[in-house]
Write a protein that holds these residues in place. Sequence first.
Motif, short mmCIF file in Angstrom:
data_model
loop_
_atom_site.label_atom_id
_atom_site.label_comp_id
_atom_site.label_asym_id
_atom_site.label_seq_id
_atom_site.Cartn_x
_atom_site.Cartn_y
_atom_site.Cartn_z
N VAL A 185 4.50 1.40 12.13
CA VAL A 185 4.64 1.82 10.74
C VAL A 185 5.11 3.27 10.74
O VAL A 185 4.49 4.12 11.38
CB VAL A 185 3.30 1.71 9.98
CG1 VAL A 185 3.45 2.24 8.56
CG2 VAL A 185 2.81 0.27 9.97
N LEU A 186 6.19 3.53 10.04
CA LEU A 186 6.67 4.89 9.83
C LEU A 186 6.45 5.20 8.36
O LEU A 186 6.90 4.42 7.50
CB LEU A 186 8.14 5.04 10.20
CG LEU A 186 8.75 6.41 9.91
CD1 LEU A 186 8.12 7.47 10.81
CD2 LEU A 186 10.24 6.38 10.10
N GLN A 220 0.83 -1.21 0.00
CA GLN A 220 0.00 0.00 0.00
C GLN A 220 0.86 1.26 0.00
O GLN A 220 0.58 2.21 -0.73
CB GLN A 220 -0.92 0.01 1.22
CG GLN A 220 -1.99 -1.04 1.18
CD GLN A 220 -2.94 -0.86 0.02
OE1 GLN A 220 -3.38 0.25 -0.27
NE2 GLN A 220 -3.25 -1.96 -0.65
N ALA A 221 1.91 1.26 0.83
CA ALA A 221 2.78 2.43 0.93
C ALA A 221 3.46 2.72 -0.41
O ALA A 221 3.56 3.88 -0.82
CB ALA A 221 3.82 2.21 2.02
N LEU A 222 3.93 1.68 -1.08
CA LEU A 222 4.59 1.88 -2.38
C LEU A 222 3.61 2.41 -3.41
O LEU A 222 3.95 3.28 -4.21
CB LEU A 222 5.24 0.58 -2.85
CG LEU A 222 6.44 0.13 -2.02
CD1 LEU A 222 6.94 -1.23 -2.49
CD2 LEU A 222 7.56 1.17 -2.06
N ALA A 224 12.68 7.98 7.88
CA ALA A 224 12.02 7.09 6.93
C ALA A 224 12.98 6.37 5.99
O ALA A 224 12.64 5.33 5.44
CB ALA A 224 10.99 7.86 6.12
N GLY A 225 14.17 6.90 5.79
CA GLY A 225 15.11 6.25 4.88
C GLY A 225 14.64 6.34 3.43
O GLY A 225 13.90 7.23 3.05
N ARG A 226 15.09 5.35 2.65
CA ARG A 226 14.71 5.31 1.24
C ARG A 226 13.83 4.09 1.00
O ARG A 226 14.05 3.04 1.58
CB ARG A 226 15.96 5.20 0.37
CG ARG A 226 16.83 6.40 0.46
CD ARG A 226 18.02 6.25 -0.44
NE ARG A 226 18.85 7.46 -0.36
CZ ARG A 226 19.93 7.65 -1.07
NH1 ARG A 226 20.33 6.72 -1.90
NH2 ARG A 226 20.60 8.75 -0.93
N GLY A 240 9.51 4.58 4.21
CA GLY A 240 9.41 4.24 5.63
C GLY A 240 9.59 2.77 5.89
O GLY A 240 10.34 2.09 5.18
N TYR A 241 8.87 2.27 6.89
CA TYR A 241 9.01 0.86 7.25
C TYR A 241 7.79 0.38 8.03
O TYR A 241 7.00 1.17 8.53
CB TYR A 241 10.27 0.62 8.08
CG TYR A 241 10.29 1.33 9.41
CD1 TYR A 241 9.59 0.83 10.51
CD2 TYR A 241 11.02 2.49 9.59
CE1 TYR A 241 9.62 1.48 11.74
CE2 TYR A 241 11.05 3.15 10.81
CZ TYR A 241 10.35 2.63 11.88
OH TYR A 241 10.37 3.27 13.10
#
Length: 89
Positions: free
Chosen positions: A44-45, A24-26, A82-84, A32-33
């Motif tokens: 969830v971040l 869903q996030a993508l 959140a990173g990449r 994030g993660y």
Amino acid sequence: MHAARFRVAGKVQGVWFRASTREQALKLGLRGYAKNLPDGSVEVLAAGAAAAVDALGQWLRVGPPQARVDSVSRVVAEEAQAGRGFEVL
């Protein structure tokens, strides 16, 4: 950009919750993660456009078909955390 940290409680471990959250996030273009916590909840971040973070937050209230979500909490987070990409930890 906007970032939020969610904590999802209920039957959310062992039901593909993290992998479904990543999917869903993508789709929403978020970074994030999602990770399991020792108490049985999932953290969830998510970082990205405010509307996309809000949309993920709404999805987390339901989750994948196998899950049972009892509660979702949300706090503001630092976007840099959140990173990449979006990872399942």
